[in-house]
Design a protein around this motif. Structure first.
Motif, short mmCIF file in Angstrom:
data_model
loop_
_atom_site.label_atom_id
_atom_site.label_comp_id
_atom_site.label_asym_id
_atom_site.label_seq_id
_atom_site.Cartn_x
_atom_site.Cartn_y
_atom_site.Cartn_z
N TRP A 37 13.08 23.97 26.24
CA TRP A 37 13.04 22.53 25.99
C TRP A 37 11.63 22.11 25.58
O TRP A 37 11.45 21.37 24.62
CB TRP A 37 13.49 21.76 27.24
N THR A 49 9.55 13.28 29.24
CA THR A 49 10.51 14.06 30.02
C THR A 49 10.04 14.10 31.47
O THR A 49 8.92 14.54 31.75
CB THR A 49 10.64 15.49 29.47
N ILE A 52 14.10 18.31 34.24
CA ILE A 52 15.01 19.17 33.49
C ILE A 52 15.76 20.03 34.49
O ILE A 52 15.14 20.73 35.30
CB ILE A 52 14.25 20.09 32.51
N VAL A 61 18.68 16.22 31.41
CA VAL A 61 17.29 15.91 31.10
C VAL A 61 17.06 14.43 31.40
O VAL A 61 17.76 13.56 30.88
CB VAL A 61 16.97 16.20 29.62
#
Length: 98
Positions: A37, A49, A52, A61
């Motif tokens: 990712w 982000t 995850i 996510v």
């Protein structure tokens, strides 16, 4: 005591055998998907982000930007394909952006 084999094996083969015998594949897959990712999405997306998680074949996510979440939702299939190519396995089938 572990058996000794007289034949020579490469370190990669020995590590793969160790991972399979000790059932560590799922944990390593989680780490590989997280790294994939980060590599695929780049710094711009990684800054937003927050979490995850890989549960089964679904990648969850969490993003801190609603605008980015909406924008990424249009390309879910492409993101799944790129992540699977990066890890060289068919690990992710669904992507849920939170």
């Amino acid at each position: 005591m572990a058996k000794r084999f007289n034949e020579e094996n490469s370190i990669a083969d020995v590590l793969k055998q160790f991972i399979v015998q000790n059932k560590l594949e799922s944990g390593i897959d989680v780490v590989n998907v997280r790294e994939a990712w980060q590599n695929v999405m780049g710094n711009g997306v990684n800054n937003y982000t927050t979490e995850i998680q890989l549960k089964g074949s679904t990648l969850y996510v969490a993003l801190s930007s609603a605008v980015l979440r909406e924008e990424l939702s249009y390309g879910k299939d492409k993101i799944i394909k790129m992540i699977n190519e990066e890890v060289q396995k068919e690990l992710v089938t669904h992507l849920i952006l939170r």
